[in-house]
Motif scaffolding. Structure first.
Motif, PDB file in Angstrom:
ATOM      1  N   THR A   1      54.738  35.655  50.352  1.00 11.19           N
ATOM      2  CA  THR A   1      54.831  35.919  48.878  1.00 11.19           C
ATOM      3  C   THR A   1      53.687  36.508  48.501  1.00 11.19           C
ATOM      4  OG1 THR A   1      53.634  33.629  48.661  1.00 11.19           O
ATOM      5  CG2 THR A   1      56.232  33.746  48.890  1.00 11.19           C
ATOM      6  N   VAL A   2      52.673  36.830  48.978  1.00 10.96           N
ATOM      7  CA  VAL A   2      51.557  37.371  48.760  1.00 10.96           C
ATOM      8  C   VAL A   2      51.611  39.064  48.518  1.00 10.96           C
ATOM      9  CG1 VAL A   2      48.940  37.844  49.152  1.00 10.96           C
ATOM     10  CG2 VAL A   2      49.903  35.633  49.808  1.00 10.96           C
ATOM     11  N   PRO A   3      51.285  39.368  47.232  1.00  8.94           N
ATOM     12  CA  PRO A   3      51.295  40.876  47.221  1.00  8.94           C
ATOM     13  C   PRO A   3      50.418  41.602  48.093  1.00  8.94           C
ATOM     14  CG  PRO A   3      50.990  39.695  45.040  1.00  8.94           C
ATOM     15  CD  PRO A   3      50.847  38.678  45.961  1.00  8.94           C
ATOM     16  N   ASN A   4      50.851  42.933  48.345  1.00 10.85           N
ATOM     17  CA  ASN A   4      49.996  43.638  48.965  1.00 10.85           C
ATOM     18  C   ASN A   4      48.888  44.348  48.631  1.00 10.85           C
ATOM     19  OD1 ASN A   4      51.275  45.770  47.703  1.00 10.85           O
ATOM     20  ND2 ASN A   4      52.595  46.330  49.452  1.00 10.85           N
ATOM     21  N   ARG A   5      48.549  43.952  47.337  1.00 12.53           N
ATOM     22  CA  ARG A   5      47.300  44.324  46.604  1.00 12.53           C
ATOM     23  C   ARG A   5      46.240  43.288  47.241  1.00 12.53           C
ATOM     24  NH1 ARG A   5      46.962  42.558  42.011  1.00 12.53           N
ATOM     25  NH2 ARG A   5      48.640  41.231  41.754  1.00 12.53           N
ATOM     26  N   PHE A   6      46.503  42.494  47.788  1.00 17.02           N
ATOM     27  CA  PHE A   6      45.611  41.280  48.346  1.00 17.02           C
ATOM     28  C   PHE A   6      45.477  41.840  49.704  1.00 17.02           C
ATOM     29  CE2 PHE A   6      44.942  38.271  45.164  1.00 17.02           C
ATOM     30  CZ  PHE A   6      46.023  38.525  44.219  1.00 17.02           C
ATOM     31  N   SER A   7      44.205  41.758  50.333  1.00 17.93           N
ATOM     32  CA  SER A   7      44.035  42.078  51.750  1.00 17.93           C
ATOM     33  C   SER A   7      42.747  41.370  52.395  1.00 17.93           C
ATOM     34  CB  SER A   7      43.879  43.430  52.008  1.00 17.93           C
ATOM     35  OG  SER A   7      42.705  44.331  51.246  1.00 17.93           O
ATOM     36  N   PRO A   8      43.047  40.786  53.321  1.00 15.23           N
ATOM     37  CA  PRO A   8      41.827  40.022  53.879  1.00 15.23           C
ATOM     38  C   PRO A   8      41.029  41.144  54.908  1.00 15.23           C
ATOM     39  CG  PRO A   8      43.483  39.472  54.924  1.00 15.23           C
ATOM     40  CD  PRO A   8      44.096  40.401  54.064  1.00 15.23           C
ATOM     41  N   LYS A   9      39.704  41.137  54.986  1.00 15.30           N
ATOM     42  CA  LYS A   9      39.082  41.924  55.806  1.00 15.30           C
ATOM     43  C   LYS A   9      37.779  40.870  56.517  1.00 15.30           C
ATOM     44  CE  LYS A   9      39.845  46.521  53.868  1.00 15.30           C
ATOM     45  NZ  LYS A   9      41.205  45.999  53.580  1.00 15.30           N
ATOM     46  N   SER A  10      37.843  40.991  57.818  1.00 17.70           N
ATOM     47  CA  SER A  10      37.200  40.304  58.583  1.00 17.70           C
ATOM     48  C   SER A  10      35.941  41.054  59.551  1.00 17.70           C
ATOM     49  CB  SER A  10      37.856  39.091  59.676  1.00 17.70           C
ATOM     50  OG  SER A  10      37.098  38.507  60.368  1.00 17.70           O
TER      51      SER A  10
ATOM     52  N   GLY B   1      43.517  46.168  36.409  1.00 16.56           N
ATOM     53  CA  GLY B   1      43.314  47.256  36.962  1.00 16.56           C
ATOM     54  C   GLY B   1      42.452  47.549  37.851  1.00 16.56           C
ATOM     55  N   ASN B   2      41.188  46.587  37.780  1.00 14.70           N
ATOM     56  CA  ASN B   2      40.215  46.864  38.795  1.00 14.70           C
ATOM     57  C   ASN B   2      40.554  46.376  39.806  1.00 14.70           C
ATOM     58  OD1 ASN B   2      38.540  48.026  36.553  1.00 14.70           O
ATOM     59  ND2 ASN B   2      37.436  46.323  35.869  1.00 14.70           N
ATOM     60  N   ASP B   3      39.236  46.698  41.013  1.00 14.35           N
ATOM     61  CA  ASP B   3      39.447  46.326  42.337  1.00 14.35           C
ATOM     62  C   ASP B   3      38.283  45.398  42.408  1.00 14.35           C
ATOM     63  OD1 ASP B   3      40.259  49.769  43.616  1.00 14.35           O
ATOM     64  OD2 ASP B   3      41.802  48.008  42.439  1.00 14.35           O
TER      65      ASP B   3
ATOM     66  N   LEU C   1      46.908  40.173  35.341  1.00 10.91           N
ATOM     67  CA  LEU C   1      46.861  38.936  34.624  1.00 10.91           C
ATOM     68  C   LEU C   1      46.790  37.580  35.333  1.00 10.91           C
ATOM     69  CD1 LEU C   1      47.936  39.745  30.949  1.00 10.91           C
ATOM     70  CD2 LEU C   1      45.458  39.599  31.674  1.00 10.91           C
ATOM     71  N   GLY C   2      47.956  37.741  36.121  1.00 11.96           N
ATOM     72  CA  GLY C   2      48.573  36.555  36.922  1.00 11.96           C
ATOM     73  C   GLY C   2      47.717  36.284  38.180  1.00 11.96           C
ATOM     74  N   ASP C   3      46.602  37.093  38.438  1.00 10.03           N
ATOM     75  CA  ASP C   3      45.751  36.739  39.573  1.00 10.03           C
ATOM     76  C   ASP C   3      44.820  35.964  39.093  1.00 10.03           C
ATOM     77  OD1 ASP C   3      45.912  40.279  40.315  1.00 10.03           O
ATOM     78  OD2 ASP C   3      47.156  38.501  41.129  1.00 10.03           O
ATOM     79  N   SER C   4      44.632  35.681  37.881  1.00 12.51           N
ATOM     80  CA  SER C   4      43.670  34.663  37.313  1.00 12.51           C
ATOM     81  C   SER C   4      43.866  33.355  38.077  1.00 12.51           C
ATOM     82  CB  SER C   4      43.833  34.540  35.948  1.00 12.51           C
ATOM     83  OG  SER C   4      43.213  35.778  35.342  1.00 12.51           O
ATOM     84  N   ALA C   5      42.981  32.783  38.805  1.00 13.22           N
ATOM     85  CA  ALA C   5      42.991  31.547  39.619  1.00 13.22           C
ATOM     86  C   ALA C   5      41.586  31.186  40.156  1.00 13.22           C
ATOM     87  CB  ALA C   5      44.072  31.698  40.699  1.00 13.22           C
ATOM     88  N   VAL C   6      41.639  29.968  40.775  1.00 10.54           N
ATOM     89  CA  VAL C   6      40.494  29.675  41.709  1.00 10.54           C
ATOM     90  C   VAL C   6      41.051  30.198  43.319  1.00 10.54           C
ATOM     91  CG1 VAL C   6      38.758  27.990  42.445  1.00 10.54           C
ATOM     92  CG2 VAL C   6      39.743  28.107  40.301  1.00 10.54           C
ATOM     93  N   TYR C   7      40.174  30.798  43.739  1.00 10.31           N
ATOM     94  CA  TYR C   7      40.612  31.344  45.329  1.00 10.31           C
ATOM     95  C   TYR C   7      39.520  30.672  46.195  1.00 10.31           C
ATOM     96  CZ  TYR C   7      43.403  34.706  43.301  1.00 10.31           C
ATOM     97  OH  TYR C   7      44.399  35.390  42.498  1.00 10.31           O
ATOM     98  N   PHE C   8      40.010  29.837  47.064  1.00 14.00           N
ATOM     99  CA  PHE C   8      39.009  29.009  48.112  1.00 14.00           C
ATOM    100  C   PHE C   8      39.470  29.702  49.452  1.00 14.00           C
ATOM    101  CE2 PHE C   8      37.743  25.445  45.622  1.00 14.00           C
ATOM    102  CZ  PHE C   8      38.695  25.314  44.724  1.00 14.00           C
TER     103      PHE C   8
ATOM    104  N   LEU D   1      37.991  38.855  50.636  1.00 11.47           N
ATOM    105  CA  LEU D   1      39.137  38.951  50.276  1.00 11.47           C
ATOM    106  C   LEU D   1      39.118  40.121  49.158  1.00 11.47           C
ATOM    107  CD1 LEU D   1      42.364  37.918  49.735  1.00 11.47           C
ATOM    108  CD2 LEU D   1      41.300  36.650  47.911  1.00 11.47           C
ATOM    109  N   HIS D   2      39.764  41.225  49.415  1.00 11.01           N
ATOM    110  CA  HIS D   2      39.866  42.360  48.367  1.00 11.01           C
ATOM    111  C   HIS D   2      41.015  42.445  47.784  1.00 11.01           C
ATOM    112  CE1 HIS D   2      36.424  44.495  50.545  1.00 11.01           C
ATOM    113  NE2 HIS D   2      36.847  43.911  51.573  1.00 11.01           N
ATOM    114  N   ILE D   3      40.773  42.617  46.318  1.00 12.71           N
ATOM    115  CA  ILE D   3      42.001  42.796  45.408  1.00 12.71           C
ATOM    116  C   ILE D   3      41.998  43.941  44.869  1.00 12.71           C
ATOM    117  CG2 ILE D   3      43.521  41.113  43.698  1.00 12.71           C
ATOM    118  CD1 ILE D   3      41.507  38.985  44.330  1.00 12.71           C
ATOM    119  N   ASN D   4      43.352  44.692  45.081  1.00 12.34           N
ATOM    120  CA  ASN D   4      43.422  45.769  44.166  1.00 12.34           C
ATOM    121  C   ASN D   4      44.160  45.826  42.757  1.00 12.34           C
ATOM    122  OD1 ASN D   4      41.940  47.541  46.327  1.00 12.34           O
ATOM    123  ND2 ASN D   4      43.768  47.483  47.518  1.00 12.34           N
ATOM    124  N   SER D   5      43.930  46.594  41.989  1.00 10.18           N
ATOM    125  CA  SER D   5      44.923  46.659  40.780  1.00 10.18           C
ATOM    126  C   SER D   5      44.976  45.226  40.163  1.00 10.18           C
ATOM    127  CB  SER D   5      46.080  47.409  40.833  1.00 10.18           C
ATOM    128  OG  SER D   5      46.116  48.606  41.687  1.00 10.18           O
ATOM    129  N   LEU D   6      44.128  44.634  40.044  1.00  8.34           N
ATOM    130  CA  LEU D   6      44.018  43.287  39.275  1.00  8.34           C
ATOM    131  C   LEU D   6      45.168  43.168  38.293  1.00  8.34           C
ATOM    132  CD1 LEU D   6      40.321  42.332  39.895  1.00  8.34           C
ATOM    133  CD2 LEU D   6      42.310  40.796  40.508  1.00  8.34           C
TER     134      LEU D   6
END
Lengths: 113, 113
Positions: free
Chosen positions: A59-68, A16-18, A83-90, A76-81
């Motif tokens: 396929t990426v949920p709109n909870r994910f948004s890049p900001k440049s 649920g966190n951002d 459990l399935g978001d657990s991963a390594v992000y590169f 990379l901003h992630i809203n409403s985290l």
């Protein structure tokens, strides 16, 4: 001397966190990317971005948004985290042009509890 | 659309033995091919690339890969492996008209003493 850097290296947070992950490249590259690597090491492109175009993997949920904020940074901003978001992000970057190799950051291990 | 297959998810091999990691791709257009290596808890590092010209490409640490257009393959080889070569190896392809990479699922090379 670090070419592509990411912060933080580890991120543990509750559902649920951002949260945000920062990426910076000092290679002068035109294009930056975000990838997700799951527990089976499978790499999936999430976004590619240059100063002209943002390409989103559908396929990426709109909870994910890049900001440049500028050419050297892609956060990379992630809203409403979830459990399935657990991963390594590169984060990665490359020059514009056909066949240009991508250079990767060290990764951010996100754990959602 | 392109795809990359790495048939071997794990390859155990004894130190100083030769190794071949297989990569096959499918694409309807010309491609550029890459091998990346990921050491434990690190980001991906570019190992070698094929863009054009000689079909045999080499890296500085003894790996080589050969582009075979008729077999749509780009297998990675090393005549004598070291313990320090233990890592995950990813084959990647990008096509002539863009920069987005498609990665294979990876092959875990384990070098045994």
């Amino acid at each position: 001397d670090t070419a592509v850097s990411q912060t933080p290296k580890y991120l543990v947070t509750q559902m649920g966190n951002d949260k945000s992950i920062k990426c910076e490249q000092n290679l002068g590259h035109d294009t930056m990317y975000w990838y997700k690597q799951d527990s089976k090491k499978f790499l999936k492109i999430m976004f590619s971005y240059n100063n002209k175009e943002l390409i989103i993997n559908e396929t990426v949920p709109n909870r994910f948004s890049p900001k440049s904020p500028d050419k050297a940074h892609l956060n990379l901003h992630i809203n409403s985290l979830e459990l399935g978001d657990s991963a390594v992000y590169f984060c990665a970057s490359s020059q514009a042009g056909r066949g240009a190799p991508q250079y990767f950051g060290p990764g951010t291990r996100l754990t959602v509890t | 659309a392109q795809s990359v297959t790495q048939l071997d998810s794990q390859v155990p091999v004894f130190e100083e033995a030769p190794v071949e990691l297989r990569c096959n791709y499918s694409s309807s257009v010309s491609v550029y091919l890459f091998w990346y290596v990921q050491y434990p808890n690190q980001g991906l590092q570019l190992l070698l690339k094929y863009l054009s010209g000689s079909t045999l490409v080499e890296s500085i640490n003894g790996f080589e890969a050969e582009f075979n257009k008729s077999q749509t393959s780009f297998h990675l080889r090393k005549p004598s492996v070291h313990i320090s070569d233990t890592a995950e190896y990813f084959c990647a392809v990008t096509h002539n008209y863009g920069q987005n990479f498609v990665f294979g699922p990876g092959t875990r090379l384990s070098v045994l003493p």
